[in-house]
Design a protein around this motif. Sequence first.
Motif, PDB file in Angstrom:
ATOM      1  N   ASP A  17       6.449  51.141  29.076  1.00  0.00           N
ATOM      2  CA  ASP A  17       7.371  50.581  28.086  1.00  0.00           C
ATOM      3  C   ASP A  17       8.749  51.099  28.400  1.00  0.00           C
ATOM      4  O   ASP A  17       9.003  52.297  28.394  1.00  0.00           O
ATOM      5  N   SER A  18       9.663  50.175  28.708  1.00  0.00           N
ATOM      6  CA  SER A  18      11.010  50.588  29.092  1.00  0.00           C
ATOM      7  C   SER A  18      11.746  51.287  27.958  1.00  0.00           C
ATOM      8  O   SER A  18      12.708  51.992  28.183  1.00  0.00           O
ATOM      9  N   LYS A  19      11.308  51.088  26.722  1.00  0.00           N
ATOM     10  CA  LYS A  19      11.943  51.755  25.583  1.00  0.00           C
ATOM     11  C   LYS A  19      10.977  52.738  24.926  1.00  0.00           C
ATOM     12  O   LYS A  19      11.180  53.152  23.791  1.00  0.00           O
ATOM     13  N   GLY A  20       9.892  53.067  25.610  1.00  0.00           N
ATOM     14  CA  GLY A  20       8.896  53.920  24.986  1.00  0.00           C
ATOM     15  C   GLY A  20       9.341  55.352  24.817  1.00  0.00           C
ATOM     16  O   GLY A  20       8.698  56.118  24.137  1.00  0.00           O
ATOM     17  N   ASN A  21      10.465  55.772  25.429  1.00  0.00           N
ATOM     18  CA  ASN A  21      10.894  57.152  25.355  1.00  0.00           C
ATOM     19  C   ASN A  21      12.087  57.337  24.427  1.00  0.00           C
ATOM     20  O   ASN A  21      12.689  58.396  24.392  1.00  0.00           O
ATOM     21  N   VAL A  22      12.457  56.333  23.670  1.00  0.00           N
ATOM     22  CA  VAL A  22      13.628  56.458  22.814  1.00  0.00           C
ATOM     23  C   VAL A  22      13.260  56.747  21.372  1.00  0.00           C
ATOM     24  O   VAL A  22      14.132  57.020  20.566  1.00  0.00           O
ATOM     25  N   GLY A  23      11.982  56.660  21.021  1.00  0.00           N
ATOM     26  CA  GLY A  23      11.567  56.990  19.675  1.00  0.00           C
ATOM     27  C   GLY A  23      11.810  55.874  18.683  1.00  0.00           C
ATOM     28  O   GLY A  23      12.246  54.779  19.012  1.00  0.00           O
ATOM     29  N   LEU A  24      11.516  56.207  17.426  1.00  0.00           N
ATOM     30  CA  LEU A  24      11.594  55.196  16.368  1.00  0.00           C
ATOM     31  C   LEU A  24      13.015  54.702  16.159  1.00  0.00           C
ATOM     32  O   LEU A  24      13.270  53.505  16.085  1.00  0.00           O
ATOM     33  N   TYR A  25      13.987  55.635  16.087  1.00  0.00           N
ATOM     34  CA  TYR A  25      15.365  55.210  15.828  1.00  0.00           C
ATOM     35  C   TYR A  25      15.939  54.459  17.015  1.00  0.00           C
ATOM     36  O   TYR A  25      16.753  53.541  16.849  1.00  0.00           O
ATOM     37  N   ASN A 132      19.744  45.051  32.922  1.00  0.00           N
ATOM     38  CA  ASN A 132      19.290  44.447  34.180  1.00  0.00           C
ATOM     39  C   ASN A 132      18.620  45.481  35.073  1.00  0.00           C
ATOM     40  O   ASN A 132      17.581  45.220  35.685  1.00  0.00           O
ATOM     41  N   ARG A 133      19.207  46.675  35.145  1.00  0.00           N
ATOM     42  CA  ARG A 133      18.592  47.732  35.961  1.00  0.00           C
ATOM     43  C   ARG A 133      17.240  48.147  35.387  1.00  0.00           C
ATOM     44  O   ARG A 133      16.292  48.413  36.141  1.00  0.00           O
ATOM     45  N   ALA A 134      17.160  48.215  34.052  1.00  0.00           N
ATOM     46  CA  ALA A 134      15.884  48.579  33.437  1.00  0.00           C
ATOM     47  C   ALA A 134      14.809  47.539  33.725  1.00  0.00           C
ATOM     48  O   ALA A 134      13.648  47.882  33.979  1.00  0.00           O
ATOM     49  N   ASN A 135      15.178  46.253  33.723  1.00  0.00           N
ATOM     50  CA  ASN A 135      14.197  45.205  34.032  1.00  0.00           C
ATOM     51  C   ASN A 135      13.714  45.308  35.471  1.00  0.00           C
ATOM     52  O   ASN A 135      12.533  45.113  35.760  1.00  0.00           O
ATOM     53  N   ARG A 136      14.642  45.597  36.387  1.00  0.00           N
ATOM     54  CA  ARG A 136      14.236  45.749  37.795  1.00  0.00           C
ATOM     55  C   ARG A 136      13.299  46.941  37.967  1.00  0.00           C
ATOM     56  O   ARG A 136      12.288  46.848  38.672  1.00  0.00           O
ATOM     57  N   LEU A 137      13.647  48.059  37.342  1.00  0.00           N
ATOM     58  CA  LEU A 137      12.779  49.238  37.434  1.00  0.00           C
ATOM     59  C   LEU A 137      11.430  48.986  36.775  1.00  0.00           C
ATOM     60  O   LEU A 137      10.406  49.499  37.230  1.00  0.00           O
ATOM     61  N   GLN A 138      11.430  48.189  35.697  1.00  0.00           N
ATOM     62  CA  GLN A 138      10.164  47.849  35.045  1.00  0.00           C
ATOM     63  C   GLN A 138       9.264  47.071  35.990  1.00  0.00           C
ATOM     64  O   GLN A 138       8.052  47.305  36.064  1.00  0.00           O
ATOM     65  N   GLY A 139       9.863  46.118  36.730  1.00  0.00           N
ATOM     66  CA  GLY A 139       9.072  45.363  37.699  1.00  0.00           C
ATOM     67  C   GLY A 139       8.507  46.256  38.793  1.00  0.00           C
ATOM     68  O   GLY A 139       7.351  46.102  39.198  1.00  0.00           O
ATOM     69  N   VAL A 140       9.313  47.190  39.284  1.00  0.00           N
ATOM     70  CA  VAL A 140       8.840  48.117  40.317  1.00  0.00           C
ATOM     71  C   VAL A 140       7.719  48.992  39.772  1.00  0.00           C
ATOM     72  O   VAL A 140       6.692  49.212  40.437  1.00  0.00           O
ATOM     73  N   ARG A 345       9.006  39.733  42.919  1.00  0.00           N
ATOM     74  CA  ARG A 345      10.352  39.269  43.243  1.00  0.00           C
ATOM     75  C   ARG A 345      10.753  38.113  42.336  1.00  0.00           C
ATOM     76  O   ARG A 345      11.908  38.012  41.915  1.00  0.00           O
ATOM     77  N   GLN A 346       9.807  37.244  42.022  1.00  0.00           N
ATOM     78  CA  GLN A 346      10.109  36.107  41.163  1.00  0.00           C
ATOM     79  C   GLN A 346      10.466  36.555  39.752  1.00  0.00           C
ATOM     80  O   GLN A 346      11.340  35.974  39.106  1.00  0.00           O
ATOM     81  N   VAL A 347       9.805  37.618  39.265  1.00  0.00           N
ATOM     82  CA  VAL A 347      10.027  38.082  37.901  1.00  0.00           C
ATOM     83  C   VAL A 347      11.190  39.061  37.818  1.00  0.00           C
ATOM     84  O   VAL A 347      12.047  38.954  36.930  1.00  0.00           O
ATOM     85  N   SER A 348      11.242  40.032  38.748  1.00  0.00           N
ATOM     86  CA  SER A 348      12.204  41.125  38.646  1.00  0.00           C
ATOM     87  C   SER A 348      13.314  41.077  39.681  1.00  0.00           C
ATOM     88  O   SER A 348      14.246  41.880  39.595  1.00  0.00           O
ATOM     89  N   GLY A 349      13.201  40.216  40.690  1.00  0.00           N
ATOM     90  CA  GLY A 349      14.233  40.148  41.720  1.00  0.00           C
ATOM     91  C   GLY A 349      14.205  41.289  42.711  1.00  0.00           C
ATOM     92  O   GLY A 349      15.190  41.503  43.432  1.00  0.00           O
ATOM     93  N   VAL A 350      13.113  42.045  42.787  1.00  0.00           N
ATOM     94  CA  VAL A 350      12.996  43.170  43.731  1.00  0.00           C
ATOM     95  C   VAL A 350      12.478  42.640  45.062  1.00  0.00           C
ATOM     96  O   VAL A 350      11.426  42.006  45.115  1.00  0.00           O
ATOM     97  N   HIS A 351      13.212  42.903  46.138  1.00  0.00           N
ATOM     98  CA  HIS A 351      12.883  42.347  47.440  1.00  0.00           C
ATOM     99  C   HIS A 351      11.833  43.193  48.162  1.00  0.00           C
ATOM    100  O   HIS A 351      11.808  44.420  48.061  1.00  0.00           O
ATOM    101  N   SER A 352      10.987  42.508  48.912  1.00  0.00           N
ATOM    102  CA  SER A 352      10.054  43.127  49.849  1.00  0.00           C
ATOM    103  C   SER A 352      10.142  42.348  51.157  1.00  0.00           C
ATOM    104  O   SER A 352      10.682  41.235  51.191  1.00  0.00           O
TER     105      SER A 352
END
Length: 456
Positions: A17-25, A132-140, A345-352
């Motif tokens: 979860d890309s926001k799983g470390n930010v807590g409730l607030y 955008n960076r968080a989405n790319r890292l999420q895909g990786v 790559r289709q979802v996150s744009g990360v190249h291989s």
Amino acid sequence: MQSATLQQQPSKARKSDSKGNVGLYGRLFAPAATRPASIIEVIVGMILVIGVCYLIRPGDPLLLGIDFPWIWLAATVFALRYGALLGVVAGLCVALAWAVFYGDGGAFPTMFFVGGLTQLVITGHFCDVWANRANRLQGVNNYLNDRLVSITNNHYLLRVSHERLERDLLSKPSTLRDAVGYLRSLSASNVQSDPLPNAQAMLEFAALSCQIGVASIFPVARNGLAQQAIASVGERFELNADDPLLRECVEKRALSHLRHIDAQESAYLACVPIIAASDQMTGVLVVRRMPFLSLNFDNLQLLLVLLNYYADGIEQQAVVTQVQKVVAECPYDFALELGRLAHMRQVSGVHSSLVALVFPRGTIGDSLFDQVVRQRRTLDLLWAFSTEQTQVVVVLMPLTDENGIDGYLLRIESNLKTQFDTDLAQAHVAVHSAAVDAEAPGSGLEKLLARCGHHA
């Protein structure tokens, strides 16, 4: 007999979860909202903020008479929350409020609005860049989690294979390697209308390998488990949905046996969920009768792994077929990873990338070929094959762009220079590379092989 409390096989996919470390607030300030809902939220939120300010200072609802422009703080929160575009929408709400409350008299506070809108654009752009960076890292991370699940399953299968080979080689002619190949062939006939293809053949094979006497597979329906079994060994029986062992299995999505409910009675010996790497449960194997000596940790754990490997094969077959339909001789594991990377790559744009090295046949060429195969990086996948005149190595390089390809080739040339005092050009080794095609990975691989002079 070894007895221990069984835990669910670690093949269960972990969802990051890309926001799983930010807590409730943090989730309150940065939720995932769709664009139409966010526009309404920004407008309504700004109306509420301006309304509160009006109740506090009816004569100055935008707090222009205070040293600090507090009204822009609320708009900045929305800019950080949804990005620059909706931050500007919040700023326009402030401008509209000025026209309503201050439009009758007084000069327009130009610098007040220029500074506020500039602040909104900067903070909103900051939000857009990092989202955008968080989405790319999420895909990786999702891809690496899938690889970890696959490696964990393969490692466990390898360990159990060696242990069972030592104990059962004289009594059982087949090994776990044969079991893996057989289950993969059963999954290969998957069609969309059949969530568990060849379930009867799979159950018979699992019953033979794990010495199960009476058992049935019940698929997952919309309202829970279906009452009719799609596969059975031994005598058929009706499913008791209120059985405590079955409820334990379905609720915890883990293998359950009699040790888990010592204080309760159950008509079953064990219940095994059929869960693929994507964490989707497609059915439950209910064991009603099996030899006492077979009801042990290793046997039940092997049964869980076989069922989950079968479920993984069903999900993976669509990805593999997309590649093997174009390049039929492509190995299963290579086609699977190529399809996964194309989807990432289709979802996150990360190249291989794909790199093909073509070696001429001969003493030197064969030695160079063997050396390159031994230099495979941990994350890379290799597909090596030979023709009458050449030997070809196709390297699938996850999370690697053109700069990574250059570094890989430089490392190979440095090693060849050290070992054989030659490089790729002097050894007449042809090098071809291509990015993984997000839309048609099989066609991209086929074009690369055609450049290598190989035709299916």
